[in-house]
Scaffold this motif. Structure first.
Motif, PDB file in Angstrom:
ATOM      1  N   PHE A   1      85.633  48.938  64.714  1.00 24.84           N
ATOM      2  CA  PHE A   1      85.844  48.745  66.169  1.00 24.84           C
ATOM      3  C   PHE A   1      85.348  47.762  67.101  1.00 24.84           C
ATOM      4  N   GLY A   2      85.166  46.594  66.357  1.00 25.09           N
ATOM      5  CA  GLY A   2      84.696  45.475  67.274  1.00 25.09           C
ATOM      6  C   GLY A   2      83.100  45.788  67.935  1.00 25.09           C
ATOM      7  N   ALA A   3      82.952  45.227  68.906  1.00 25.82           N
ATOM      8  CA  ALA A   3      81.531  45.184  69.671  1.00 25.82           C
ATOM      9  C   ALA A   3      80.762  46.510  69.846  1.00 25.82           C
ATOM     10  N   GLN A   4      81.667  47.405  70.300  1.00 29.64           N
ATOM     11  CA  GLN A   4      81.149  48.767  70.525  1.00 29.64           C
ATOM     12  C   GLN A   4      80.665  49.339  69.119  1.00 29.64           C
ATOM     13  N   GLY A   5      81.442  49.045  68.029  1.00 21.72           N
ATOM     14  CA  GLY A   5      80.976  49.693  66.777  1.00 21.72           C
ATOM     15  C   GLY A   5      79.951  49.064  66.279  1.00 21.72           C
ATOM     16  N   GLU A   6      79.815  47.589  66.510  1.00 19.42           N
ATOM     17  CA  GLU A   6      78.696  46.824  66.235  1.00 19.42           C
ATOM     18  C   GLU A   6      77.411  47.234  66.771  1.00 19.42           C
ATOM     19  N   ALA A   7      77.417  47.800  67.991  1.00 22.82           N
ATOM     20  CA  ALA A   7      76.362  48.200  68.705  1.00 22.82           C
ATOM     21  C   ALA A   7      75.767  49.602  68.133  1.00 22.82           C
ATOM     22  N   LEU A   8      76.679  50.365  67.718  1.00 24.49           N
ATOM     23  CA  LEU A   8      76.339  51.753  67.118  1.00 24.49           C
ATOM     24  C   LEU A   8      75.643  51.276  65.616  1.00 24.49           C
ATOM     25  N   VAL A   9      76.275  50.406  65.033  1.00 25.84           N
ATOM     26  CA  VAL A   9      75.786  49.989  63.700  1.00 25.84           C
ATOM     27  C   VAL A   9      74.238  49.281  63.868  1.00 25.84           C
ATOM     28  N   GLU A  10      73.903  48.450  64.895  1.00 24.92           N
ATOM     29  CA  GLU A  10      72.761  47.967  65.014  1.00 24.92           C
ATOM     30  C   GLU A  10      71.736  49.043  65.268  1.00 24.92           C
ATOM     31  N   ARG A  11      71.989  49.960  66.120  1.00 20.06           N
ATOM     32  CA  ARG A  11      71.059  51.033  66.533  1.00 20.06           C
ATOM     33  C   ARG A  11      70.751  52.143  65.379  1.00 20.06           C
ATOM     34  N   TYR A  12      71.769  52.208  64.757  1.00 25.36           N
ATOM     35  CA  TYR A  12      71.432  53.496  63.883  1.00 25.36           C
ATOM     36  C   TYR A  12      71.718  53.196  62.395  1.00 25.36           C
ATOM     37  N   GLU A  13      72.079  52.070  62.056  1.00 24.77           N
ATOM     38  CA  GLU A  13      72.165  51.984  60.404  1.00 24.77           C
ATOM     39  C   GLU A  13      70.722  51.543  59.888  1.00 24.77           C
ATOM     40  N   LEU A  14      70.361  52.063  58.884  1.00 21.55           N
ATOM     41  CA  LEU A  14      69.261  52.018  58.062  1.00 21.55           C
ATOM     42  C   LEU A  14      69.168  50.850  57.071  1.00 21.55           C
ATOM     43  N   SER A  15      69.193  49.490  57.703  1.00 23.37           N
ATOM     44  CA  SER A  15      69.289  48.322  56.614  1.00 23.37           C
ATOM     45  C   SER A  15      68.252  47.385  57.365  1.00 23.37           C
ATOM     46  N   SER A  16      67.103  47.112  56.524  1.00 25.11           N
ATOM     47  CA  SER A  16      65.962  46.506  56.944  1.00 25.11           C
ATOM     48  C   SER A  16      65.341  46.539  58.305  1.00 25.11           C
ATOM     49  N   LYS A  17      64.997  47.879  58.447  1.00 27.59           N
ATOM     50  CA  LYS A  17      64.535  48.428  59.703  1.00 27.59           C
ATOM     51  C   LYS A  17      62.991  48.494  59.535  1.00 27.59           C
ATOM     52  N   ARG A  18      62.330  48.132  60.480  1.00 23.86           N
ATOM     53  CA  ARG A  18      60.730  48.213  60.236  1.00 23.86           C
ATOM     54  C   ARG A  18      60.495  49.821  60.737  1.00 23.86           C
ATOM     55  N   ALA A  19      60.266  50.418  59.762  1.00 25.67           N
ATOM     56  CA  ALA A  19      59.696  51.838  59.999  1.00 25.67           C
ATOM     57  C   ALA A  19      58.239  51.997  60.022  1.00 25.67           C
ATOM     58  N   CYS A  20      57.577  53.078  60.684  1.00 25.90           N
ATOM     59  CA  CYS A  20      56.253  53.099  60.919  1.00 25.90           C
ATOM     60  C   CYS A  20      55.823  54.661  60.802  1.00 25.90           C
TER      61      CYS A  20
ATOM     62  N   ALA B   1      87.902  57.335  65.130  1.00 20.59           N
ATOM     63  CA  ALA B   1      87.043  57.049  65.855  1.00 20.59           C
ATOM     64  C   ALA B   1      86.327  58.258  66.087  1.00 20.59           C
ATOM     65  N   ALA B   2      86.868  59.447  66.380  1.00 18.68           N
ATOM     66  CA  ALA B   2      86.402  60.730  66.543  1.00 18.68           C
ATOM     67  C   ALA B   2      85.863  61.204  65.043  1.00 18.68           C
ATOM     68  N   GLN B   3      86.444  60.960  64.143  1.00 16.56           N
ATOM     69  CA  GLN B   3      85.761  61.285  62.913  1.00 16.56           C
ATOM     70  C   GLN B   3      84.600  60.646  62.483  1.00 16.56           C
TER      71      GLN B   3
ATOM     72  N   LEU C   1      80.370  55.071  56.386  1.00 14.90           N
ATOM     73  CA  LEU C   1      80.414  55.495  57.866  1.00 14.90           C
ATOM     74  C   LEU C   1      80.167  54.286  58.716  1.00 14.90           C
ATOM     75  N   PHE C   2      79.009  53.537  58.451  1.00 20.81           N
ATOM     76  CA  PHE C   2      78.771  52.209  59.270  1.00 20.81           C
ATOM     77  C   PHE C   2      79.702  51.057  58.776  1.00 20.81           C
ATOM     78  N   ASP C   3      80.389  51.159  57.825  1.00 19.03           N
ATOM     79  CA  ASP C   3      81.315  50.070  57.461  1.00 19.03           C
ATOM     80  C   ASP C   3      82.623  50.567  58.433  1.00 19.03           C
ATOM     81  N   GLY C   4      82.752  51.903  58.769  1.00 17.99           N
ATOM     82  CA  GLY C   4      83.982  52.271  59.655  1.00 17.99           C
ATOM     83  C   GLY C   4      83.665  51.937  60.875  1.00 17.99           C
ATOM     84  N   PHE C   5      82.449  52.061  61.653  1.00 14.31           N
ATOM     85  CA  PHE C   5      82.026  51.547  62.860  1.00 14.31           C
ATOM     86  C   PHE C   5      82.354  50.125  62.961  1.00 14.31           C
ATOM     87  N   ARG C   6      82.088  49.312  62.158  1.00 14.41           N
ATOM     88  CA  ARG C   6      82.422  47.721  62.451  1.00 14.41           C
ATOM     89  C   ARG C   6      83.810  47.341  62.593  1.00 14.41           C
TER      90      ARG C   6
END
Length: 413
Positions: A241-260, A338-340, A234-239
């Motif tokens: 779509f350029g900058a707006q896709g990367e912004a969504l990846v940065e916000r929501y992908e769970l890759s090396s995120k500091r969880a508490c 994009a809708a998918q 899913l997040f590879d698909g967002f990538r």
């Protein structure tokens, strides 16, 4: 690495270390204890468009998959303890329960060696229970719980129950108030499906358990560098779509995120009755969400019978539906893709549990070391949320109360 192979290596390493400790202590015949626990349970859910489960890592299939299921709560655990002397000991616990990948294949739940440096200070190394929640040390041993299962809202949100590493426990006292402070460091890794893994690195936990007469309180804090790659496509698909896709990846992908995770709970049990409750906040900084879950329960003992009631809630501390990619300026083919992708992201966010549960149950201690339990749960995923349900089908309707009926025979030996 296969989870069972990794578990076996940990067990072998721990007991090899224990053999060295026995040799150093000059002990030829360490004391050995063997025990165990188990649950034989069945569950029915009135929801036919999704499955009820206690947590997503040990999936049940009551509801859409089966009318009645024995996989939600049933498990068997065996524990081996070895005491070398007054300072050195070890424990190995194997648990067989339904898992995502390996069915009922036994998994090493605990495998650690302990050194009692002083009467109040101990150190452990190996696979150790995470210092989370009131029942974190025995959440899989149903006989030790008043209910059929721990409330799914807080406990299902953090299904991890152990880590590989070290911990330090220190006992201290203020008058008649006893405390145990635990510091743990480690990591854990889970195989979720072929090609999909979850990793928690740099895991650090701090907890304190306070006991004063009939009152027990536990406060805990846990943090880890968390990665889960189950939504990688899913997040590879967002990538794409350029900058707006990367912004969504940065916000929501769970890759090396500091969880508490932070939790606070109490149990007051003077003997005839008991009351207990917990509240916890879990923030993964990803599509798994930032959520708060809590419960309060009480029960009264009439001889061998204990009726009980619990109220549980789970709430999201973030938006659970987003606009996603802007499809207005995209070509027709790109707009469809994009809708998918947007729909896939919102499906993940809808799985952040927003739910209320009311539980009524009866425990019958019918024989020493055996308890029969009957439980009714009225579970209501709030509008727009799938709650703690899994295997959600297209016909699922959020906001409708669900009836869950459970019966379980718990035992220890």
């Amino acid at each position: 690495m296969n989870a069972n192979i990794a578990s076996l290596r940990i067990a072998v390493a721990v007991f090899s270390m224990l053999g060295c400790a026995a040799a150093l202590a000059g002990e030829d015949t360490p004391r050995v204890t063997i025990g165990g626990f188990g649950t034989l349970g069945v569950v029915h859910s009135s929801e036919h468009q999704a499955d009820f489960t206690a947590n997503a890592l040990n999936p049940g299939d009551a509801g859409a998959s089966r009318d009645w299921s024995a996989t939600v709560d049933s498990r068997l655990g065996v524990q081996l303890g070895v005491i070398v002397d007054s300072k050195w000991s070890a424990v190995l616990q194997l648990v067989s329960e339904r898992t995502l990948r390996d069915g009922y294949a036994p998994v090493v739940e605990w495998a650690n060696i302990q050194y009692q440096a002083t009467p109040d200070l101990s150190l452990r190394v190996g696979r150790i229970a995470l210092p989370l929640f009131l029942t974190g040390d025995y959440r899989k041993a149903g006989y030790a719980l008043p209910w059929v299962r721990p409330p799914v809202e807080p406990y299902g949100a953090i299904p991890l129950s152990n880590s590989d590493g070290v911990d330090v426990n220190y006992r201290w006292h203020i008058g008649d108030v006893n405390n145990v402070t635990q510091l743990s460091l480690g990591r854990t890794e889970l195989s979720l499906a072929p090609g999909a893994h979850a990793q928690a690195r740099g895991l650090a936990g701090l907890s304190n358990t306070t006991t004063a007469g009939a009152l027990t309180m536990r406060a805990s804090l846990l943090t880890a560098d968390l990665s889960v790659d189950i939504a990688r496509s899913l997040f590879d698909g967002f990538r794409e779509f350029g900058a707006q896709g990367e912004a969504l990846v940065e916000r929501y992908e769970l890759s090396s995120k500091r969880a508490c995770v932070a939790s606070l709970g109490f149990n007051y049990d003077p003997g005839q009755w008991f009351a207990m409750g917990e509240i916890g906040r879990m923030n993964s900084r990803s599509y798994l969400g930032d959520k708060t879950a809590a419960y309060f329960g009480a029960g009264y003992r009439f001889g061998d019978l204990t009726p009980y009631a619990v109220y549980s809630v789970s709430r999201a501390n973030m938006e659970t539906s987003v606009a996603g990619l802007d499809v207005r300026r995209l070509a027709a083919a790109q707009a469809v893709t994009a809708a998918q992708l947007n729909a896939g992201l919102n499906q993940l966010l809808a799985a952040i549990p927003r739910q209320n549960s009311v539980t009524l149950g009866l425990r019958w201690d019918l024989y020493p070391n055996y308890a029969l339990k009957f439980q009714y749960d009225r579970v209501t995923p709030l509008h727009g949320s799938t709650g703690t349900l899994i295997n959600v089908q297209p016909g699922f309707r959020s906001g409708q109360p669900i009836t869950v009926l459970s019966a379980a025979l718990d035992f220890v030996f």
